[in-house]
Design an enzyme around this catalytic site. Sequence first.
Site, mmCIF file in Angstrom:
data_model
loop_
_atom_site.group_PDB
_atom_site.id
_atom_site.type_symbol
_atom_site.label_atom_id
_atom_site.label_comp_id
_atom_site.label_asym_id
_atom_site.label_seq_id
_atom_site.Cartn_x
_atom_site.Cartn_y
_atom_site.Cartn_z
ATOM 1 N N LYS A 102 -5.616 -15.125 -13.259
ATOM 2 C CA LYS A 102 -6.810 -15.286 -12.444
ATOM 3 C C LYS A 102 -7.724 -14.085 -12.683
ATOM 4 C CE LYS A 102 -6.999 -15.320 -7.805
ATOM 5 N NZ LYS A 102 -6.514 -15.469 -6.434
ATOM 6 N N LYS B 199 0.835 -1.212 0.000
ATOM 7 C CA LYS B 199 0.000 0.000 0.000
ATOM 8 C C LYS B 199 0.861 1.249 0.000
ATOM 9 C CE LYS B 199 -4.475 -1.324 0.443
ATOM 10 N NZ LYS B 199 -4.951 -1.944 1.679
ATOM 11 N N LYS C 62 -10.217 -7.675 -11.184
ATOM 12 C CA LYS C 62 -10.810 -6.433 -11.669
ATOM 13 C C LYS C 62 -9.798 -5.579 -12.419
ATOM 14 C CE LYS C 62 -13.563 -6.545 -7.838
ATOM 15 N NZ LYS C 62 -13.271 -6.341 -6.432
#
Length: 327
Positions: free
Chosen positions: A192, A112, A195
């Site tokens: 996989k 992050k 989004k």
Amino acid sequence: MRKHFFSGIQPSGRLHIGNYFGAIRQWISLQDSYEPVFGIVDLHGMTVRYDPKDMQVRVLDAAASYLAAGLDPEKSIIMLQSLVPEHVELAWILNCITPMGRLSRIPTFKEKVRQNPDNVNMGLFGYPVLMAADILLYKSEIVPVGEDQVPHLEFTREMARRFNSIFSETFQEPAEVLSNGAKIVGTDGINKMSKSLDNCIYLDDTDKEISKKLASAMTDPARKRRDDPGDPDVCNIFSYHKVFSTPEEIAQCAEGCRTAGIGCVDCKKIVAAHIQETVAPIRERRKELLARPSDVRDLLKSGADRARPIAQETRNEVREKIGTKLD
Ligand code: TRP
């Protein structure tokens, strides 16, 4: 009485068939042996910059999507995390026994920081502590999560041990239950479903969108012409058949592919119809729910009302252990 466990739903993004066959179906099946608490984790959602108007929409959208996909508010407690402030209280208590060095080594935090270098805030740093609080507050023995959450579960177990060793036996160590259902490869045939990769079939896609996505989806790359035989085992569409089609159709398509008896176009049509059958009722139910947002809001509030007494019981026990209980 069924035991509880907590699992968190991010108030973001649309759900795709990979989520459905990975996590959601497992959650649905756990609703019979446990009374799960599924929290829309808006407090976690605040750790990155967001638009307040947007948060409302995202919360309702996430709730409607999961309800439409089959979470049952009679069997599970579906709630909004911020409506049960005990989560924040326990997170604070755990903060006070969390070494900063341990948090700084958590891989999701490092990632992050890389993604949002200009917003490295305390909430982001303490994200795993709040997640540990979510889990421990309901004395969860198991926590169904994706593989990416395993470091957070390891951290949670450590925090349970640390709390117990400082303040006496209170929490048991929760085990992760990995949602390792069918891994659905995206329409690119390589990765996989994800989004960010634009290779998803979403649970709110229309029939037309599903047909279109499948029409352009990758098949066995070695099968270039209609008359070439193919290898179903390397064909992504065949992996969809294995999840969606009947045993007869699976056998027919495998055989047809190997002998060039069926072309990719027809093979795709069969699986498209099945995916459409799966997605259509979810899409419609989601639409109905979103047309009545106040019902969804009420459901999240009454979920919080059911979760609160459970959370408060643990919170009271914790206050007693840590010496802040006044009576
Ligand atoms: N971190 C989880 C995710 O990104 C969401 C989450 C928050 C969670 N609290 C939790 C998951 C507690 C399981 C248990 O998916």
